[in-house]
Design a protein around this motif. Structure first.
Motif, PDB file in Angstrom:
ATOM      1  N   VAL A 163       0.825  -1.208   0.000  1.00  0.00           N
ATOM      2  CA  VAL A 163       0.000   0.000   0.000  1.00  0.00           C
ATOM      3  C   VAL A 163       0.861   1.259   0.000  1.00  0.00           C
ATOM      4  O   VAL A 163       0.480   2.277  -0.605  1.00  0.00           O
ATOM      5  CB  VAL A 163      -0.952  -0.026   1.212  1.00  0.00           C
ATOM      6  N   LEU A 164       2.034   1.211   0.614  1.00  0.00           N
ATOM      7  CA  LEU A 164       2.915   2.383   0.596  1.00  0.00           C
ATOM      8  C   LEU A 164       3.367   2.697  -0.826  1.00  0.00           C
ATOM      9  O   LEU A 164       3.412   3.873  -1.241  1.00  0.00           O
ATOM     10  CB  LEU A 164       4.127   2.147   1.496  1.00  0.00           C
ATOM     11  N   VAL A 165       3.683   1.669  -1.590  1.00  0.00           N
ATOM     12  CA  VAL A 165       4.083   1.885  -2.991  1.00  0.00           C
ATOM     13  C   VAL A 165       2.920   2.481  -3.780  1.00  0.00           C
ATOM     14  O   VAL A 165       3.107   3.396  -4.603  1.00  0.00           O
ATOM     15  CB  VAL A 165       4.547   0.554  -3.614  1.00  0.00           C
ATOM     16  N   GLN A 166       1.724   1.999  -3.542  1.00  0.00           N
ATOM     17  CA  GLN A 166       0.564   2.530  -4.262  1.00  0.00           C
ATOM     18  C   GLN A 166       0.348   4.008  -3.944  1.00  0.00           C
ATOM     19  O   GLN A 166       0.044   4.810  -4.833  1.00  0.00           O
ATOM     20  CB  GLN A 166      -0.674   1.720  -3.891  1.00  0.00           C
ATOM     21  N   ILE A 167       0.483   4.376  -2.674  1.00  0.00           N
ATOM     22  CA  ILE A 167       0.313   5.791  -2.307  1.00  0.00           C
ATOM     23  C   ILE A 167       1.351   6.657  -3.010  1.00  0.00           C
ATOM     24  O   ILE A 167       1.033   7.727  -3.549  1.00  0.00           O
ATOM     25  CB  ILE A 167       0.415   5.943  -0.775  1.00  0.00           C
TER      26      ILE A 167
END
Length: 312
Positions: free
Chosen positions: A114-118
Motif C-alpha cells: 500500500v505504501l508503494v501505491q500511495i
C-alpha cells in the motif's frame, strides 16, 4: 407375625468433586504478569517526560490530526466497500471477461504494498501532465485539470488505501456470497425474482453476517494504516507528531501522544463493531453477551484461562 428384619439405613454418598487447580496455567499467568510489570518498570525509568505526553495529547494540532485520520479512514473504507462489492460480483459471475478482470484487479492491488501505491498516485504528475475525463463519443469534458491540482496528498492517500483495501474486501464479500446456500437463489428465481433483486433481498442480507466481522477488523486496521499517508505529507497523527518533535526534539513523547489518540479511535471503532455485529447477528446464540456492559463485566470477573463467563 412379621419375620422380616428391619432394613438398616444406608447413606449413599455421591462422588466427591475435586476442583482442578490448573497449576501451570497460574504459573504462565504469573510469568506474563511479571513480563508486563517489567515493561512498565522499564518505561517508568526511561528518559521520557510523561507529563509532556499528556500535554501533547490535548493539543489542538493533535486533535485536528486525529480528525483527519478518521476522515481518511472512513472515506477509504467506504470507497473500498463499494469497489469490493462490484469486484466480488464480477468475480463470481459467469462472464469470463468480468471474472478475468476481477481476478487481475485483486492480484495487482493486493500484491503491491500500500505504501508503494500511495507513492505512485502522489507522483502521477511525473508521467501524466493533465487528467482529462470526458463523455465518450461527445465533446463534453467533465474534468480537465493539471495532475498536481487533483492528485493532492489526501487524494493520493485515499486512492492508495481504498484500492488496496478493495481487493481484500472483494474476497471477503465473495466469501460471504458463496457462503449462502444456492438453493435459496433457486427458490427466489422460482418465485420470479430477478437476479439483482435476489441479490439485494435474499443473498446480501444473509451474507452480511459473514461479511461484517472481517470488515470491522479491516476498518480498524485501516485506521492504523493511515499512518502511511504521512510520507506524502498528509496531516494525520504521525505527521503531526513529526512536526511537533521537529521543533522540540521530544520524539518519543509526541509518538506516545499519537499512540494514545490511535487507542482512543480504535476503542471507539471496536465498540461500534460490537453493536454492528450484534445488529446483524441477532445475538441469539447461547453464551453470547447481550450488550457491551455485559461483555466488559464478563471480561473483568472471569478468572484467568476460564472458559465460563457471566451473562446477566
Amino acid at each position: 407375625m412379621n419375620t422380616t428384619a428391619p432394613l438398616a439405613s444406608v447413606s449413599v454418598a455421591g462422588p466427591k468433586l475435586y476442583r482442578r487447580l490448573h497449576f501451570w496455567r497460574w504459573v504462565s499467568a504469573l510469568i506474563v504478569l511479571a513480563a508486563v510489570a517489567g515493561i512498565i518498570v522499564v518505561l517508568a525509568g526511561a528518559r521520557i517526560q510523561w507529563p509532556h505526553v499528556l500535554q501533547y495529547v490535548v493539543l489542538d494540532t493533535m486533535a485536528q490530526a486525529a480528525w483527519n485520520t478518521v476522515v481518511l479512514a472512513v472515506a477509504a473504507q467506504l470507497v473500498a466497500v463499494i469497489i469490493g462489492v462490484v469486484i466480488a460480483i464480477m468475480r463470481i459471475s459467469r462472464n469470463p471477461v468480468a471474472t478475468s478482470v476481477a481476478t487481475g484487479y485483486i492480484w495487482i492491488f493486493r500484491g503491491v504494498p500500500v505504501l508503494v501505491q500511495i507513492l505512485v498516485w502522489y507522483n502521477l504528475a511525473l508521467v501524466v501532465d493533465r487528467i482529462v475525463i470526458g463523455v465518450p463519443f461527445t465533446d463534453w469534458t467533465l474534468i480537465d485539470q493539471p495532475t498536481n491540482a487533483i492528485m493532492t496528498a489526501f487524494t493520493a492517500a485515499l486512492l492508495g488505501l481504498a484500492l488496496n483495501e478493495s481487493a481484500y474486501m472483494a474476497e471477503i464479500i465473495r466469501g460471504g456470497l458463496k457462503g449462502i446456500d444456492s438453493g435459496q437463489t433457486e427458490a427466489a428465481h422460482a418465485l420470479g425474482m430477478s437476479p439483482m433483486r435476489t441479490l439485494a433481498r435474499i443473498i446480501l442480507p444473509q451474507a452480511m453476517r459473514i461479511i461484517i466481522p472481517p470488515t470491522g477488523n479491516n476498518f480498524i486496521n485501516m485506521l492504523k494504516t493511515t499512518s502511511l499517508a504521512s510520507v506524502v505529507t498528509y496531516f494525520e497523527l504521525v505527521k503531526a507528531a513529526a512536526n511537533i518533535s521537529s521543533r522540540n526534539l521530544e520524539v518519543m513523547e509526541t509518538l506516545f501522544a499519537a499512540a494514545v489518540w490511535y487507542m482512543i479511535i480504535v476503542t471507539i471503532a471496536s465498540i461500534g463493531q460490537f453493536y454492528l455485529e450484534r445488529a446483524f447477528d441477532g445475538s441469539t446464540r447461547r453464551g453470547r453477551p447481550r450488550n457491551l456492559r455485559t461483555a466488559i463485566r464478563n471480561a473483568l470477573v472471569r478468572p484467568p484461562f476460564s472458559r465460563r463467563g457471566i451473562d446477566e
